[in-house]
Enzyme design. Structure first.
Site, mmCIF file in Angstrom:
data_model
loop_
_atom_site.group_PDB
_atom_site.id
_atom_site.type_symbol
_atom_site.label_atom_id
_atom_site.label_comp_id
_atom_site.label_asym_id
_atom_site.label_seq_id
_atom_site.Cartn_x
_atom_site.Cartn_y
_atom_site.Cartn_z
ATOM 1 N N TYR A 154 -10.400 -105.007 -21.156
ATOM 2 C CA TYR A 154 -11.591 -104.754 -20.353
ATOM 3 C C TYR A 154 -11.303 -103.611 -19.361
ATOM 4 C CZ TYR A 154 -12.978 -108.838 -22.854
ATOM 5 O OH TYR A 154 -13.260 -109.698 -23.886
ATOM 6 N N GLN A 210 -12.347 -115.762 -12.158
ATOM 7 C CA GLN A 210 -11.816 -114.577 -12.840
ATOM 8 C C GLN A 210 -12.883 -113.481 -12.800
ATOM 9 O OE1 GLN A 210 -11.309 -114.099 -17.293
ATOM 10 N NE2 GLN A 210 -9.152 -114.121 -16.732
ATOM 11 N N GLY A 226 -4.987 -122.604 -22.649
ATOM 12 C CA GLY A 226 -6.360 -122.303 -22.989
ATOM 13 C C GLY A 226 -6.937 -123.381 -23.881
ATOM 14 N N ARG A 285 -4.360 -110.928 -13.960
ATOM 15 C CA ARG A 285 -3.953 -111.269 -15.336
ATOM 16 C C ARG A 285 -3.627 -109.986 -16.089
ATOM 17 N NH1 ARG A 285 -6.198 -114.703 -20.543
ATOM 18 N NH2 ARG A 285 -4.588 -116.152 -19.999
HETATM 19 C C1 LIG Z 1 -12.825 -119.798 -26.234
HETATM 20 C C2 LIG Z 1 -11.903 -118.863 -25.526
HETATM 21 C C3 LIG Z 1 -12.405 -118.014 -24.557
HETATM 22 C C4 LIG Z 1 -11.560 -117.175 -23.854
HETATM 23 N N1 LIG Z 1 -12.063 -116.400 -22.844
HETATM 24 C C5 LIG Z 1 -11.217 -115.744 -22.019
HETATM 25 C C6 LIG Z 1 -11.694 -115.151 -20.816
HETATM 26 O O1 LIG Z 1 -12.876 -115.212 -20.463
HETATM 27 N N2 LIG Z 1 -10.797 -114.519 -20.038
HETATM 28 C C7 LIG Z 1 -9.465 -114.438 -20.363
HETATM 29 O O2 LIG Z 1 -8.684 -113.864 -19.610
HETATM 30 N N3 LIG Z 1 -8.995 -114.992 -21.510
HETATM 31 C C8 LIG Z 1 -9.821 -115.671 -22.304
HETATM 32 N N4 LIG Z 1 -9.325 -116.337 -23.390
HETATM 33 C C9 LIG Z 1 -7.870 -116.345 -23.650
HETATM 34 C C10 LIG Z 1 -7.218 -117.581 -22.995
HETATM 35 O O3 LIG Z 1 -7.241 -117.460 -21.587
HETATM 36 C C11 LIG Z 1 -5.752 -117.719 -23.426
HETATM 37 O O4 LIG Z 1 -5.078 -116.550 -23.076
HETATM 38 C C12 LIG Z 1 -5.597 -117.956 -24.925
HETATM 39 O O5 LIG Z 1 -6.432 -119.012 -25.364
HETATM 40 C C13 LIG Z 1 -4.136 -118.279 -25.270
HETATM 41 O O6 LIG Z 1 -3.721 -119.445 -24.601
HETATM 42 P P1 LIG Z 1 -3.551 -120.812 -25.448
HETATM 43 O O7 LIG Z 1 -2.568 -120.502 -26.533
HETATM 44 O O8 LIG Z 1 -3.018 -121.814 -24.456
HETATM 45 O O9 LIG Z 1 -4.897 -121.165 -25.998
HETATM 46 C C14 LIG Z 1 -10.159 -117.154 -24.140
HETATM 47 C C15 LIG Z 1 -9.674 -117.985 -25.147
HETATM 48 C C16 LIG Z 1 -10.519 -118.842 -25.824
HETATM 49 C C17 LIG Z 1 -9.937 -119.768 -26.859
#
Ligand SMILES: Cc1cc2nc3c(=O)[nH]c(=O)nc-3n(C[C@H](O)[C@H](O)[C@H](O)COP(=O)(O)O)c2cc1C
Length: 398
Positions: free
Chosen positions: A197, A119, A348, A244
């Site tokens: 971003y 990414q 995530g 994304r």
């Molecule tokens: C610890 C953590 C770090 C994350 N870092 C990023 C990231 O670097 N880039 C990104 O696009 N989304 C990031 N996200 C968002 C996740 O990609 C995802 O969209 C979010 O957790 C919702 O999905 P879930 O409900 O399956 O957890 C992060 C989420 C968490 C929990």
């Protein structure tokens, strides 16, 4: 041909398949990246690299390779240059040493039979000067964040408005990062065009007040992203590039007056290019009450009213390969796949705490919950010490 096998299938074939095969476990392809299932690990920053060098290390290789049974892994946000780094401790991709570090990560994932997509991102205004060598952050317009930085509680400065040369420089940095990603053997690239971003700051009218070719109309606001895509396509090919988008998300104080029209335009442009895949993250307020601003507080139309049935809005607009994300459970994801609303589901937090998530889904095994306190920074704890279901069972027996 658009990139996703499922979206091209005849509806009757889909119907027949539904009854016999669980769509999560069908092999498929993200653009031209072959996957063994439709379960994707979503991009997540975990900040386990050295915060000074941002070189990916052995611990990260261990973490990612533990998750090789996902159809594909999307890495943490990887900064493309020293002035694009929002997160000290992320594995970045603009120095030789960082490329070598990533290559070890990629090799280990490949040895375990996985696929891994990097990414790429530029943080734009979401940086403290101390993270980017004392420089002022750059952005499409000089609009600063009003909430302080997550860890340090320091205030963000008002960013410098990018001139044409700054824009060309950043496009070049994205291309160099793609060249580096190729050297590190990544299977593909995801451009982070969401979560507030830099690319997202161009896309949405809450942060883009420019009056030149990069602001104003939707085609103008989309120009920067499309120029980045076209530039990196010389390195990876459109069929290995994904984007994304978080058009209704409010994280990092983002807002757009018409996200549906914006998405509609972007998806048309992606189709024209036969882009590999697009990941759409909905606005799931229930997840992050503390950091998602309430639109109502600002007197703005709630994003959930702007695109009320977010996942229903997408397929009709796009023939290519779609990943859906945010707050999706096994059951909801299954329904979305069966109804052909998306081709893949990304997870995530479940991916943090269940390195063997595909096997747990397949066997109906219990899921582990992730510990939020170890999401960012630190070492092994909460990173590589989540057990597979089978490991936890044999530990219980002994
Ligand atoms: C610890 C953590 C770090 C994350 N870092 C990023 C990231 O670097 N880039 C990104 O696009 N989304 C990031 N996200 C968002 C996740 O990609 C995802 O969209 C979010 O957790 C919702 O999905 P879930 O409900 O399956 O957890 C992060 C989420 C968490 C929990």
């Amino acid at each position: 041909m658009m990139g996703c096998s499922s979206s091209q299938q005849d509806v009757s074939i889909q119907q027949n398949k539904k009854s016999s095969i669980n769509p999560y476990f069908e092999s498929s392809s993200l653009g031209s990246i072959k996957t063994k299932n439709r379960i994707i690990m979503a991009g997540m920053s975990r900040l386990r690299a050295d915060p000074k060098t941002n070189i990916p290390n052995d611990l990260m290789a261990e973490y990612y390779s533990q998750r090789a049974s996902f159809g594909a892994i999307i890495t943490e946000s990887s900064a493309i240059s020293s002035n694009s780094n929002a997160f000290p401790g992320s594995g970045n991709i603009y120095t030789l040493e960082q490329v070598e570090g990533w290559k070890k990560v990629v090799d280990k994932v490949h040895q375990n039979g996985g696929k891994i997509i990097i990414q790429l991102f530029h943080c734009g205004r979401v940086a403290l000067p101390s993270f980017i060598g004392g420089e002022l952050p750059i952005a499409p317009s000089p609009i600063g964040l009003t909430t302080p930085h997550f860890f340090t509680k320091q205030s963000y400065p008002v960013p410098k408005e990018m001139n044409k040369q700054d824009i060309l420089n950043v496009i070049e940095q994205f291309k160099n990062a793609a060249i580096n990603a190729k050297k590190a053997n990544f299977d593909g690239i995801q451009l982070h065009a969401g979560n507030g971003y830099l690319i997202d700051q161009f896309l949405r009218d809450g942060t883009n007040k420019r009056t030149d070719d990069y602001g104003g109309s939707i085609p103008n606001r989309a120009r920067f992203l499309l120029e980045v895509i076209d530039s990196i396509s010389q390195v990876f090919g459109y069929d290995k590039i994904g984007v994304r988008l978080t058009p209704t998300g409010r994280y990092n104080e983002m807002y757009d007056s018409n996200p549906l029209e914006l998405v509609q335009y972007l998806l048309k442009q992606f189709e024209k290019r036969n882009l590999g895949f697009v990941e759409l993250k909905r606005h799931d307020k229930t997840n992050r009450k503390n950091i998602q601003q309430s639109a109502a507080d600002d007197g703005l139309v709630d994003p959930e009213l702007q695109m009320p049935n977010f996942f229903d809005s997408i397929r009709g607009l796009y023939k290519g390969c779609i990943i859906l994300n945010d707050g999706i459970t096994y059951e909801e994801g299954l329904k979305l796949l069966q109804q052909n609303k998306g081709d893949f589901i990304s997870f995530g937090r479940y991916a943090v705490s269940n390195p063997d998530l595909p096997q747990r889904f397949q066997n109906n095994w219990e899921l582990s919950d992730a510990d939020q306190n170890t999401f960012y920074r630190g070492g092994d704890k909460g990173y590589v010490d989540y057990l597979t279901y089978e490991q936890s069972q044999s530990k219980n027996k002994s």
